[in-house]
Enzyme design. Structure first.
Site, PDB file in Angstrom:
ATOM      1  N   GLY A 144     -14.091 -80.400  24.474  1.00 27.03           N
ATOM      2  CA  GLY A 144     -14.277 -81.852  24.458  1.00 27.03           C
ATOM      3  C   GLY A 144     -13.404 -82.584  25.447  1.00 27.03           C
ATOM      4  N   GLU A 182     -12.482 -85.115  44.014  1.00 27.98           N
ATOM      5  CA  GLU A 182     -13.821 -84.679  43.619  1.00 27.98           C
ATOM      6  C   GLU A 182     -14.694 -84.408  44.835  1.00 27.98           C
ATOM      7  OE1 GLU A 182     -14.883 -87.756  40.833  1.00 27.98           O
ATOM      8  OE2 GLU A 182     -13.135 -87.236  39.609  1.00 27.98           O
ATOM      9  N   TYR A 236     -17.153 -95.311  39.884  1.00 23.77           N
ATOM     10  CA  TYR A 236     -15.784 -95.777  39.646  1.00 23.77           C
ATOM     11  C   TYR A 236     -15.701 -97.302  39.712  1.00 23.77           C
ATOM     12  CZ  TYR A 236     -13.799 -91.119  39.575  1.00 23.77           C
ATOM     13  OH  TYR A 236     -13.488 -89.828  39.215  1.00 23.77           O
TER      14      TYR A 236
END
Length: 394
Positions: free
Chosen positions: A389, A137, A95
Protein backbone atom coordinates in the site's frame (compact mmCIF):
# COMPACT_ATOMS: atom_id res chain seq x y z
CA UNK A 1 16.89 26.23 -3.44
CA UNK A 2 14.37 28.06 -1.30
CA UNK A 3 15.11 31.43 0.26
CA UNK A 4 15.29 31.79 4.04
CA UNK A 5 12.00 33.69 4.30
CA UNK A 6 10.09 30.97 2.41
CA UNK A 7 11.55 28.27 4.66
CA UNK A 8 10.62 30.23 7.80
CA UNK A 9 7.02 30.75 6.64
CA UNK A 10 6.53 27.09 5.72
CA UNK A 11 7.96 25.89 9.02
CA UNK A 12 5.81 28.33 10.94
CA UNK A 13 2.68 26.71 9.51
CA UNK A 14 3.64 23.13 10.41
CA UNK A 15 1.82 23.31 13.78
CA UNK A 16 -1.29 24.35 11.86
CA UNK A 17 -0.95 21.26 9.65
CA UNK A 18 -0.40 19.06 12.71
CA UNK A 19 -3.58 20.43 14.27
CA UNK A 20 -5.57 19.66 11.11
CA UNK A 21 -3.96 16.20 10.84
CA UNK A 22 -4.95 13.72 8.10
CA UNK A 23 -8.30 15.55 7.83
CA UNK A 24 -6.43 18.10 5.74
CA UNK A 25 -5.28 15.56 3.18
CA UNK A 26 -8.65 13.80 3.22
CA UNK A 27 -10.21 17.13 2.23
CA UNK A 28 -7.53 17.54 -0.43
CA UNK A 29 -8.37 14.19 -2.04
CA UNK A 30 -12.11 14.84 -1.95
CA UNK A 31 -11.56 18.20 -3.60
CA UNK A 32 -9.22 16.87 -6.25
CA UNK A 33 -11.41 13.94 -7.22
CA UNK A 34 -14.44 16.23 -7.46
CA UNK A 35 -12.71 18.63 -9.85
CA UNK A 36 -10.45 16.11 -11.61
CA UNK A 37 -12.23 12.72 -11.50
CA UNK A 38 -9.88 11.36 -14.17
CA UNK A 39 -7.23 11.05 -11.43
CA UNK A 40 -9.24 8.29 -9.79
CA UNK A 41 -7.61 6.02 -12.36
CA UNK A 42 -4.17 6.51 -10.79
CA UNK A 43 -5.15 6.17 -7.13
CA UNK A 44 -6.19 3.06 -5.23
CA UNK A 45 -9.57 4.21 -3.93
CA UNK A 46 -9.70 1.50 -1.27
CA UNK A 47 -6.74 3.25 0.35
CA UNK A 48 -8.80 6.45 0.31
CA UNK A 49 -11.72 4.76 2.04
CA UNK A 50 -9.64 3.21 4.81
CA UNK A 51 -7.69 6.42 5.39
CA UNK A 52 -4.24 5.04 4.58
CA UNK A 53 -3.57 7.26 1.58
CA UNK A 54 -4.56 10.56 3.28
CA UNK A 55 -2.51 9.63 6.35
CA UNK A 56 0.51 8.75 4.20
CA UNK A 57 0.27 12.04 2.29
CA UNK A 58 -0.03 14.02 5.51
CA UNK A 59 3.09 12.33 6.90
CA UNK A 60 4.95 13.11 3.68
CA UNK A 61 3.96 16.79 3.73
CA UNK A 62 4.96 17.15 7.38
CA UNK A 63 8.31 15.43 6.74
CA UNK A 64 9.01 17.62 3.73
CA UNK A 65 8.21 20.82 5.61
CA UNK A 66 10.51 19.76 8.45
CA UNK A 67 13.50 19.09 6.16
CA UNK A 68 13.48 22.06 3.79
CA UNK A 69 17.06 22.97 4.79
CA UNK A 70 18.34 19.44 4.12
CA UNK A 71 16.30 17.60 1.52
CA UNK A 72 18.95 14.87 1.39
CA UNK A 73 17.26 13.41 4.48
CA UNK A 74 14.31 12.56 2.22
CA UNK A 75 16.32 10.89 -0.54
CA UNK A 76 15.22 7.34 0.30
CA UNK A 77 11.55 8.33 0.55
CA UNK A 78 11.72 10.29 -2.72
CA UNK A 79 13.27 7.31 -4.50
CA UNK A 80 10.61 4.91 -3.24
CA UNK A 81 7.73 7.23 -4.10
CA UNK A 82 9.18 8.07 -7.52
CA UNK A 83 9.25 4.36 -8.38
CA UNK A 84 5.63 4.06 -7.23
CA UNK A 85 4.69 7.02 -9.41
CA UNK A 86 6.24 5.52 -12.55
CA UNK A 87 4.11 2.44 -11.89
CA UNK A 88 1.06 4.70 -12.16
CA UNK A 89 2.41 6.54 -15.25
CA UNK A 90 2.35 9.87 -13.42
CA UNK A 91 2.95 12.80 -15.80
CA UNK A 92 4.47 16.24 -15.07
CA UNK A 93 1.16 18.00 -15.78
CA UNK A 94 -0.47 16.09 -12.95
CA UNK A 95 1.84 17.73 -10.44
CA UNK A 96 0.33 21.10 -11.35
CA UNK A 97 -3.16 19.74 -10.66
CA UNK A 98 -2.09 18.32 -7.30
CA UNK A 99 -0.39 21.60 -6.39
CA UNK A 100 -3.49 23.61 -7.24
CA UNK A 101 -5.72 21.50 -4.97
CA UNK A 102 -3.15 21.32 -2.18
CA UNK A 103 -2.86 25.11 -1.98
CA UNK A 104 -6.63 25.52 -2.22
CA UNK A 105 -7.03 23.04 0.64
CA UNK A 106 -4.61 25.01 2.80
CA UNK A 107 -6.59 28.17 2.16
CA UNK A 108 -9.98 26.54 2.76
CA UNK A 109 -9.03 24.79 6.01
CA UNK A 110 -6.37 27.11 7.40
CA UNK A 111 -8.53 30.08 8.28
CA UNK A 112 -7.00 33.52 8.82
CA UNK A 113 -3.57 32.05 9.52
CA UNK A 114 -3.20 31.08 5.84
CA UNK A 115 -2.40 34.42 4.26
CA UNK A 116 -1.40 35.15 0.68
CA UNK A 117 2.22 35.09 1.87
CA UNK A 118 1.74 31.59 3.29
CA UNK A 119 0.18 30.37 0.05
CA UNK A 120 3.05 31.86 -1.94
CA UNK A 121 5.63 30.18 0.30
CA UNK A 122 3.96 26.77 0.12
CA UNK A 123 3.62 27.22 -3.64
CA UNK A 124 7.38 27.69 -3.93
CA UNK A 125 8.09 24.75 -1.63
CA UNK A 126 5.70 22.47 -3.48
CA UNK A 127 7.12 23.54 -6.83
CA UNK A 128 10.62 22.58 -5.72
CA UNK A 129 9.51 19.15 -4.50
CA UNK A 130 7.43 18.55 -7.63
CA UNK A 131 10.44 19.26 -9.82
CA UNK A 132 12.55 16.79 -7.82
CA UNK A 133 9.98 14.10 -8.54
CA UNK A 134 9.47 15.10 -12.17
CA UNK A 135 13.20 14.91 -12.87
CA UNK A 136 13.71 11.58 -11.10
CA UNK A 137 10.66 10.00 -12.72
CA UNK A 138 11.75 11.19 -16.16
CA UNK A 139 15.06 9.41 -15.62
CA UNK A 140 13.28 6.22 -14.49
CA UNK A 141 10.97 6.27 -17.52
CA UNK A 142 13.97 6.71 -19.80
CA UNK A 143 15.91 3.88 -18.15
CA UNK A 144 12.93 1.53 -18.51
CA UNK A 145 12.46 2.40 -22.18
CA UNK A 146 16.09 2.29 -23.30
CA UNK A 147 17.23 -1.04 -21.87
CA UNK A 148 17.07 -4.17 -24.01
CA UNK A 149 13.52 -5.50 -23.95
CA UNK A 150 12.27 -2.36 -22.26
CA UNK A 151 9.31 -0.11 -22.99
CA UNK A 152 7.54 3.02 -21.83
CA UNK A 153 3.86 3.30 -20.96
CA UNK A 154 1.93 0.05 -21.30
CA UNK A 155 2.74 -3.11 -23.24
CA UNK A 156 0.36 -5.98 -23.89
CA UNK A 157 1.21 -9.31 -22.28
CA UNK A 158 -0.68 -12.56 -22.68
CA UNK A 159 -1.44 -14.87 -19.77
CA UNK A 160 0.58 -17.93 -20.70
CA UNK A 161 -0.32 -19.92 -17.60
CA UNK A 162 -2.20 -19.64 -14.31
CA UNK A 163 -0.91 -21.73 -11.40
CA UNK A 164 -2.91 -22.14 -8.19
CA UNK A 165 -0.35 -21.82 -5.40
CA UNK A 166 -2.70 -22.04 -2.38
CA UNK A 167 -6.36 -21.62 -1.48
CA UNK A 168 -6.03 -17.84 -1.90
CA UNK A 169 -2.97 -17.28 -4.08
CA UNK A 170 -2.48 -17.79 -7.83
CA UNK A 171 0.54 -17.13 -10.04
CA UNK A 172 0.16 -15.53 -13.48
CA UNK A 173 2.89 -16.17 -16.04
CA UNK A 174 2.87 -13.39 -18.64
CA UNK A 175 4.57 -13.36 -22.04
CA UNK A 176 4.75 -10.33 -24.36
CA UNK A 177 2.17 -10.34 -27.13
CA UNK A 178 4.73 -8.90 -29.57
CA UNK A 179 7.09 -11.85 -28.99
CA UNK A 180 10.04 -9.58 -28.23
CA UNK A 181 12.40 -9.90 -25.25
CA UNK A 182 11.47 -8.75 -21.75
CA UNK A 183 13.69 -6.27 -19.95
CA UNK A 184 15.83 -7.28 -17.01
CA UNK A 185 14.59 -6.32 -13.56
CA UNK A 186 16.00 -6.61 -10.06
CA UNK A 187 14.81 -9.21 -7.53
CA UNK A 188 12.31 -7.51 -5.26
CA UNK A 189 10.82 -5.18 -7.87
CA UNK A 190 7.15 -5.13 -8.93
CA UNK A 191 5.18 -4.46 -12.07
CA UNK A 192 1.94 -2.55 -12.52
CA UNK A 193 -1.16 -3.78 -14.33
CA UNK A 194 -3.60 -1.35 -15.95
CA UNK A 195 -6.93 -3.12 -15.76
CA UNK A 196 -10.24 -2.35 -17.47
CA UNK A 197 -13.36 -4.47 -17.05
CA UNK A 198 -17.14 -3.89 -17.19
CA UNK A 199 -17.32 -4.62 -13.45
CA UNK A 200 -14.97 -1.73 -12.66
CA UNK A 201 -16.30 1.85 -12.58
CA UNK A 202 -13.04 3.09 -14.10
CA UNK A 203 -9.59 1.85 -15.08
CA UNK A 204 -7.58 0.56 -12.13
CA UNK A 205 -3.81 0.28 -11.76
CA UNK A 206 -2.44 -2.26 -9.29
CA UNK A 207 1.13 -3.18 -8.43
CA UNK A 208 2.27 -6.77 -7.82
CA UNK A 209 5.70 -8.07 -6.88
CA UNK A 210 7.53 -10.12 -9.47
CA UNK A 211 7.79 -13.62 -8.04
CA UNK A 212 10.71 -15.02 -10.00
CA UNK A 213 14.12 -13.76 -11.03
CA UNK A 214 14.43 -12.10 -14.42
CA UNK A 215 14.81 -14.45 -17.39
CA UNK A 216 14.30 -12.16 -20.41
CA UNK A 217 11.28 -14.09 -21.69
CA UNK A 218 8.36 -13.63 -19.30
CA UNK A 219 7.09 -11.97 -16.13
CA UNK A 220 5.44 -13.76 -13.22
CA UNK A 221 3.27 -12.26 -10.51
CA UNK A 222 1.74 -14.17 -7.60
CA UNK A 223 -1.53 -12.62 -6.45
CA UNK A 224 -3.64 -13.10 -3.34
CA UNK A 225 -7.42 -12.88 -3.68
CA UNK A 226 -7.98 -9.73 -1.63
CA UNK A 227 -10.44 -7.11 -2.83
CA UNK A 228 -12.28 -6.39 -6.06
CA UNK A 229 -9.32 -6.06 -8.44
CA UNK A 230 -7.36 -9.12 -7.32
CA UNK A 231 -10.58 -11.18 -7.30
CA UNK A 232 -11.19 -9.99 -10.85
CA UNK A 233 -7.79 -11.32 -11.87
CA UNK A 234 -8.49 -14.67 -10.23
CA UNK A 235 -11.99 -15.15 -11.62
CA UNK A 236 -12.18 -13.36 -14.97
CA UNK A 237 -8.71 -13.40 -16.52
CA UNK A 238 -7.58 -16.75 -17.90
CA UNK A 239 -4.92 -18.34 -20.07
CA UNK A 240 -4.79 -16.54 -23.42
CA UNK A 241 -6.25 -13.26 -22.13
CA UNK A 242 -4.14 -10.12 -22.42
CA UNK A 243 -3.17 -7.52 -19.84
CA UNK A 244 -1.70 -4.03 -20.13
CA UNK A 245 1.61 -4.05 -18.26
CA UNK A 246 3.69 -1.09 -17.05
CA UNK A 247 7.49 -1.68 -16.74
CA UNK A 248 8.94 -3.13 -13.53
CA UNK A 249 9.92 -0.64 -10.85
CA UNK A 250 10.72 -0.46 -7.15
CA UNK A 251 13.68 0.32 -4.90
CA UNK A 252 13.20 -2.63 -2.50
CA UNK A 253 15.77 -4.87 -4.17
CA UNK A 254 18.33 -7.46 -3.19
CA UNK A 255 21.68 -5.78 -2.70
CA UNK A 256 24.12 -8.23 -1.15
CA UNK A 257 27.10 -10.08 -2.57
CA UNK A 258 27.47 -13.84 -2.33
CA UNK A 259 29.79 -13.56 0.67
CA UNK A 260 27.13 -11.81 2.75
CA UNK A 261 24.58 -14.05 4.51
CA UNK A 262 21.00 -13.05 3.65
CA UNK A 263 17.83 -13.79 5.62
CA UNK A 264 14.50 -13.53 3.77
CA UNK A 265 11.52 -13.07 6.09
CA UNK A 266 7.89 -13.03 4.96
CA UNK A 267 4.28 -13.70 5.88
CA UNK A 268 1.43 -14.71 3.60
CA UNK A 269 1.69 -13.33 0.09
CA UNK A 270 4.64 -11.23 1.26
CA UNK A 271 6.82 -14.10 0.07
CA UNK A 272 6.46 -12.95 -3.55
CA UNK A 273 9.41 -10.51 -3.74
CA UNK A 274 11.35 -12.84 -1.44
CA UNK A 275 11.04 -15.66 -3.97
CA UNK A 276 12.73 -13.66 -6.72
CA UNK A 277 15.51 -12.88 -4.26
CA UNK A 278 15.76 -16.54 -3.27
CA UNK A 279 16.13 -17.69 -6.88
CA UNK A 280 18.81 -15.07 -7.43
CA UNK A 281 20.72 -16.27 -4.39
CA UNK A 282 20.41 -19.93 -5.39
CA UNK A 283 22.19 -19.19 -8.65
CA UNK A 284 25.38 -18.87 -6.55
CA UNK A 285 26.41 -21.93 -4.54
CA UNK A 286 28.31 -19.73 -2.05
CA UNK A 287 25.38 -17.46 -1.19
CA UNK A 288 24.27 -18.57 2.29
CA UNK A 289 20.54 -17.87 2.64
CA UNK A 290 18.00 -18.34 5.43
CA UNK A 291 14.29 -18.46 4.51
CA UNK A 292 11.78 -17.63 7.28
CA UNK A 293 8.09 -17.68 6.40
CA UNK A 294 4.79 -17.56 8.30
CA UNK A 295 1.24 -18.33 7.19
CA UNK A 296 -1.97 -19.78 8.61
CA UNK A 297 -1.48 -23.41 7.55
CA UNK A 298 -0.67 -25.67 4.62
CA UNK A 299 -3.77 -24.64 2.68
CA UNK A 300 -2.47 -21.07 2.69
CA UNK A 301 1.20 -21.91 2.11
CA UNK A 302 2.10 -20.71 -1.38
CA UNK A 303 5.19 -22.01 -3.21
CA UNK A 304 5.59 -24.84 -0.68
CA UNK A 305 6.61 -27.46 -3.26
CA UNK A 306 9.14 -25.16 -5.00
CA UNK A 307 10.68 -24.36 -1.60
CA UNK A 308 11.09 -28.03 -0.78
CA UNK A 309 12.63 -28.58 -4.22
CA UNK A 310 15.14 -25.79 -3.59
CA UNK A 311 16.01 -27.23 -0.17
CA UNK A 312 16.65 -30.65 -1.72
CA UNK A 313 19.25 -29.34 -4.15
CA UNK A 314 20.76 -26.22 -2.51
CA UNK A 315 23.22 -26.77 0.35
CA UNK A 316 23.49 -23.02 0.92
CA UNK A 317 19.77 -22.73 1.80
CA UNK A 318 18.12 -23.26 5.19
CA UNK A 319 14.41 -22.70 5.87
CA UNK A 320 12.05 -22.39 8.84
CA UNK A 321 8.27 -22.12 8.45
CA UNK A 322 5.64 -21.13 11.02
CA UNK A 323 1.99 -22.26 10.75
CA UNK A 324 -0.34 -20.22 12.96
CA UNK A 325 -3.03 -22.92 13.10
CA UNK A 326 -1.95 -26.18 11.39
CA UNK A 327 -4.65 -28.40 9.93
CA UNK A 328 -4.80 -32.20 10.08
CA UNK A 329 -3.04 -32.74 6.76
CA UNK A 330 -0.04 -30.55 7.69
CA UNK A 331 3.13 -32.48 8.48
CA UNK A 332 5.21 -31.15 11.40
CA UNK A 333 8.89 -31.07 10.58
CA UNK A 334 8.25 -31.31 6.84
CA UNK A 335 5.66 -28.68 5.89
CA UNK A 336 6.42 -26.48 8.90
CA UNK A 337 8.84 -26.37 11.83
CA UNK A 338 7.11 -24.01 14.28
CA UNK A 339 3.57 -23.41 15.45
CA UNK A 340 1.94 -20.05 16.18
CA UNK A 341 3.14 -16.58 15.21
CA UNK A 342 6.72 -16.09 14.05
CA UNK A 343 8.99 -16.03 17.10
CA UNK A 344 12.60 -15.38 16.14
CA UNK A 345 13.89 -16.54 19.53
CA UNK A 346 13.32 -20.06 18.21
CA UNK A 347 15.99 -19.49 15.54
CA UNK A 348 18.14 -16.89 17.30
CA UNK A 349 21.28 -19.02 17.10
CA UNK A 350 20.77 -19.46 13.35
CA UNK A 351 20.43 -15.75 12.54
CA UNK A 352 23.64 -14.31 11.04
CA UNK A 353 25.03 -11.41 13.10
CA UNK A 354 26.56 -9.58 10.14
CA UNK A 355 24.04 -10.49 7.45
CA UNK A 356 21.35 -8.56 5.62
CA UNK A 357 17.64 -9.00 6.37
CA UNK A 358 14.85 -8.52 3.82
CA UNK A 359 11.25 -8.46 5.04
CA UNK A 360 7.81 -8.30 3.43
CA UNK A 361 4.31 -8.83 4.78
CA UNK A 362 1.38 -7.15 6.52
CA UNK A 363 2.23 -4.14 8.69
CA UNK A 364 1.63 -5.76 12.13
CA UNK A 365 3.82 -8.73 11.16
CA UNK A 366 6.56 -6.43 9.89
CA UNK A 367 6.51 -4.28 13.02
CA UNK A 368 6.80 -7.38 15.21
CA UNK A 369 9.71 -8.81 13.21
CA UNK A 370 11.63 -5.53 13.20
CA UNK A 371 11.19 -5.24 16.97
CA UNK A 372 12.41 -8.81 17.45
CA UNK A 373 15.43 -8.29 15.20
CA UNK A 374 16.42 -5.16 17.09
CA UNK A 375 16.09 -7.03 20.39
CA UNK A 376 18.43 -9.71 19.01
CA UNK A 377 21.06 -7.09 18.19
CA UNK A 378 20.43 -6.57 14.47
CA UNK A 379 21.13 -2.99 13.39
CA UNK A 380 18.52 -1.00 11.48
CA UNK A 381 21.01 -0.58 8.63
CA UNK A 382 20.85 -4.37 8.09
CA UNK A 383 17.03 -4.42 7.86
CA UNK A 384 15.30 -3.74 4.53
CA UNK A 385 11.54 -3.99 4.11
CA UNK A 386 8.60 -3.48 1.79
CA UNK A 387 5.12 -2.62 3.05
CA UNK A 388 1.94 -3.11 1.07
CA UNK A 389 0.00 0.00 0.00
CA UNK A 390 0.93 3.68 0.47
CA UNK A 391 4.43 4.58 1.57
CA UNK A 392 4.87 3.95 5.29
CA UNK A 393 7.63 3.42 7.80
CA UNK A 394 7.81 1.00 10.73
Amino acid sequence: MLDRRTIEIVKSTLPLLAEAGPALTAHFYQRMFKHNPELKEVFNLSHQHNGRQPAALFDAIAAYGSHLEDLSALTAAVERIAHKHTGFLIEPAQYAIVGEHLLATLRELGGEAVTDEVIEAWGKAYGLLAQVFIDREAALYQEAAEQHGGWQGTRRFRIHRKVVESSQITSFELVPEDGKPVAHYLPGQYLSLKLSHPSLPHTEIRQYSLSEMANGQRLRITVKRDGQVSSLLHDHFHQGDTLEVIPPAGDFVLNADSATPVTLISAGVGLTPMWAMLESRMADAQAQTLWLHACDNGAHHALKAPLQAQLAKANQLEARVWYREPIESDRPGEDYQHRGLMDLSAVAETLPKQGEYYLCGPQPFMASVVEQLRALGVNDAQIHYELFGPHQTL
